[in-house]
Design an enzyme around this catalytic site. Structure first.
Site, short mmCIF file in Angstrom:
data_model
loop_
_atom_site.label_atom_id
_atom_site.label_comp_id
_atom_site.label_asym_id
_atom_site.label_seq_id
_atom_site.Cartn_x
_atom_site.Cartn_y
_atom_site.Cartn_z
N GLU A 493 -9.08 2.15 16.65
CA GLU A 493 -8.50 0.53 16.77
C GLU A 493 -8.83 -0.22 18.03
O GLU A 493 -8.57 -1.46 17.36
CB GLU A 493 -7.26 1.03 16.19
CG GLU A 493 -6.50 1.51 14.67
CD GLU A 493 -7.61 0.96 13.42
OE1 GLU A 493 -8.31 -0.03 13.51
OE2 GLU A 493 -7.63 2.30 12.93
N PHE A 626 -10.19 -0.78 -3.45
CA PHE A 626 -9.14 -2.09 -4.48
C PHE A 626 -8.61 -2.58 -3.76
O PHE A 626 -7.54 -4.08 -5.08
CB PHE A 626 -8.76 -0.81 -5.60
CG PHE A 626 -9.83 -0.14 -6.60
CD1 PHE A 626 -10.89 -0.37 -7.02
CD2 PHE A 626 -9.69 1.27 -6.21
CE1 PHE A 626 -11.88 0.46 -7.96
CE2 PHE A 626 -10.36 1.82 -7.12
CZ PHE A 626 -11.70 1.47 -7.39
N ALA A 627 -7.50 -3.30 -2.81
CA ALA A 627 -7.25 -3.85 -2.28
C ALA A 627 -7.91 -4.38 -0.90
O ALA A 627 -6.73 -4.62 0.06
CB ALA A 627 -5.83 -3.24 -2.13
#
Length: 712
Positions: A493, A626-627
């Site tokens: 990250e 999907f999101a």
């Protein structure tokens, strides 16, 4: 009414850093509605008075886009890190505006569509592209113009009447479905909890795992719960779930949690199955409206790869690691039999992590719990920041108190160059909070670098980012002690954050990761993971939290050797996700003979050594596609992995023990990969750094894979 909405609303302040301590759910709807009113006026003025020049078109457009992304980004961030019924309601809340009822999120999407489909703006960009001034534009500006034209087409600017109306309806529905999909996962994850009172049922758990389970029990009302005597509460939150699957000897407990995990959000009111079907159906319809055969083709319009190239990479990688994965399974079975495990003759999915951890401990003589003691968060952070200074010439200082935060555990930092001048800021939210914070790790941009949006109008606006992780929190008597995997996630990250923070692009529309083809975005993050396996870096971050002693040399060597442990199996697992993603977005027929789960089962037979459980519903929690932004793009992780491995190999060639050469190579990496943003094609950026096109050989070598790979 817009003026009333603005009064004393922290979301509408002209802030350097978001006023997280003042923002409440009640502020969300008035702020967004007021902002949309203002941006609509700005857009009308731009369409009316705008000219096909940079100051009259691109700069005001950047201002409009930025204002919405910053404010909505803050709301979206709070929804991810401190979810609550009140905040959800605020985002979805019905408001009265102009004597009619509207929903907040659709209003936001409606404006975005209005902006993206503006024919005057589209026409103006085409005019710039066709003007005599085109050749005098620098490369970054040319890419902005071309990207804006392409994005407008992909957002339906060329559609007329009924087709555009239907396209907009689809976009609205997809946004709503993605929000519901994510909320269902969080609710389903939080819904599961298991109380354990008999210590025999939790035998094998590490001290950290027991402490975490006891803390959860206390939070559930068992005030006298202790790590030693319980009771314990285990959940499906990442740290708790992984701890059980790796260490609990109780096979039935592992099975129970595994089945619950792979069936999250697949039953009852939280069932995402129909949402998946609806999303795929709408994406296919959207692709057809735009003139494409399938949604995968739409996705590839903003990638380096084509559908064929992505499939070729997946196939090459599958071939490269399949035999290794088979050997991994055989090794596991032999090891389990050697320990007289009753399940040895028929290992199941809930056995894999447990026996893998035992095999790793045996083969590498490494114990995860003992390793944790050498990775206290504070020391890992210190080592990570030192690496940043060594490679990229930056200093990172605590700046707590300079910016408001949303949770007391959140830290704030200032990034400075070696002349002690601030160049960026970031928030760090490290710990898992099972209720209210979604799982995983991610980086979000708060504000990006921009010349036009500078506060002092003399230089450029400094980037600010969020870094969010979900690692093991501190316990009553110990600081946060990290698993090595949590260390890797943090480095990953941080790599994303670096690309935002160290960009040199002053054009806000291509600074940081903006404008970069999506299959190159993971390059810096995966590049940073490689440093976890570099001896000097590892030794710099691994210090015992009590004694301060360095990681023993023999353990360091063993840990470095784990890099290839079950590497084929882990890569094959990722290729399952990439394969099913492309299959669903290229060949799935809504309402056809195969369900989405049939497709997952079929794909897994080619990409998995062990068949999936018949009831596996992992797709119901596959938020990446999907999101999130990885629809028909999960392969991007593997594509960028090739680039990242080759980039790290440049440091090896320079000599990892040659401090001067490492610094020179690091600065070159900063000035190309991290600095150029979307202002240059990622392939050319890579060539600028590496001196040639990418090679798959380093990835093969790092993973210990024998067959040759191919990528182009």
């Amino acid at each position: 009414m817009a003026a009333d909405y603005q009064n004393n609303n922290p979301l509408l302040e002209d802030f350097l850093f978001p006023p997280y301590d003042a923002i409440q759910p009640k502020h969300v709807s008035p702020a967004i509605l007021s902002l949309l009113d203002q941006l609509e006026s700005n857009l009308v003025e731009l369409e009316t008075r705008g000219e096909p020049t940079w100051p009259k078109l691109v700069e005001p457009l950047e201002n409009i886009k930025d204002r919405l992304s910053v404010v909505w980004g803050i709301v979206n961030h709070l929804n991810a890190v401190m979810d609550s019924p009140e905040l959800r309601s605020a985002i979805e809340e019905v408001q009265v505006k102009r004597k009619k009822k509207v929903f907040l999120q659709p209003e936001k999407v409606k404006f975005e569509l209005r902006l993206d489909q503006s024919k005057p703006i589209y026409t103006a960009f085409k005019a710039i592209r066709q003007s005599s001034e085109w050749e005098s534009l620098n490369e970054a500006r040319k890419r902005i113009v071309e990207a804006q034209i392409k994005e407008a087409v992909l957002n339906g600017v060329s559609l007329e009447d009924d087709k555009r109306k239907r396209f907009n309806e689809i976009q609205q529905e997809l946004e709503k479905l993605a929000q519901q999909f994510e909320e269902n996962i969080l609710d389903a994850t939080n819904k599961f909890e298991k109380l354990i009172t008999d210590k025999k049922d939790i035998e094998g758990m590490t001290a950290t795992g027991l402490a975490m389970a006891a803390q959860m029990a206390v939070s559930k009302g068992h005030e006298n719960a202790t790590a030693e005597n319980g009771p314990w509460v285990v959940t499906l939150a990442g740290p708790s779930y992984r701890s059980i699957m790796q260490h609990a000897k109780n096979r039935s407990l592992r099975e129970e949690l595994y089945r619950a995990y792979v069936t999250r959000a697949s039953t009852g009111v939280l069932d995402n199955t129909e949402i998946i079907n609806h999303i795929l159906k709408l994406r296919l319809e959207k692709a057809k409206l735009l003139g494409f055969d399938n949604y995968a083709e739409v996705s590839m319009e903003t990638k380096m790869a084509t559908v064929d190239k992505a499939e070729e990479l997946i196939e090459e990688l599958c071939n490269a690691c399949h035999s290794s994965a088979i050997q991994d399974m055989e090794d596991l079975e032999i090891f389990a039999k050697g320990h007289n495990a009753v399940e040895a003759n028929q290992l199941r999915h809930w056995d894999i992590n447990f026996w893998s951890e035992r095999l790793r401990e045996s083969r590498c003589d490494i114990n995860e719990e003992e390793l944790r003691a050498f990775f206290p968060l504070s020391r890992v952070i210190e080592g990570l920041f030192s690496l940043g200074k060594k490679l990229f010439g930056i200093n990172i200082y605590p700046a707590d108190g300079l910016a408001p935060v949303w949770n007391n555990d959140v830290r704030f930092y200032c990034v400075k160059n070696l002349s002690d001048v601030p160049i960026a800021y970031f928030y760090f939210d490290p710990y898992s909070r099972p209720y209210g914070k979604r799982g995983g790790g991610w980086v979000d941009l708060v504000v990006g670098r921009s010349r036009v949006l500078s506060h002092d109008a003399t230089s450029h606006r400094l980037p600010v980012v969020h870094i969010v992780c979900n690692q093991t929190p501190p316990s009553a008597d110990k600081p946060s002690l990290m698993t090595f995997r949590e260390v890797e996630v943090l480095f990953h990250e941080f790599g994303h954050a670096l690309q935002h923070m160290l960009t040199n692009q002053d054009e806000g529309l291509v600074s940081g990761t903006k404008g970069i083809e999506w299959d190159a975005v993971e390059l810096p993050s995966q590049f940073m993971e490689h440093w976890c396996y570099q001896r000097d870096t590892l030794m710099s971050i691994a210090k015992h939290y009590k004694t301060g002693e360095s990681l023993p040399e023999d353990i360091c060597s063993k840990l470095l050797a784990t890099r290839t442990f079950r590497a084929g199996s882990e890569l094959l697992r990722q290729l399952r996700f990439a394969s099913v993603d492309l299959e669903l977005h290229k060949n799935y027929i809504p309402g056809g003979l195969e369900s989405v789960f049939d497709i997952d089962q079929r794909v897994s037979r080619k990409t998995q050594v062990m068949p999936l459980q018949p009831e596996d519903r992992f797709l119901c929690s596959f938020s990446h596609i999907f999101a999130d932004t990885y629809a028909a793009g999960y392969y991007c992780y593997q594509w960028a992995e090739v680039l990242a491995a080759d980039a790290f190999s440049a440091f090896e060639e320079a000599g990892l023990n040659n401090e001067k050469a490492v610094k020179e190579t690091g600065i070159r990496f900063r000035e190309t990969v991290l600095a150029l943003g979307g202002g240059k094609s990622p392939l050319q950026v890579f060539i600028d750094f590496r001196g040639r096109e990418p090679s798959p050989e380093p990835l093969r070598r790092y993973y210990g894979l024998k067959p040759a790979l191919a990528v182009s």
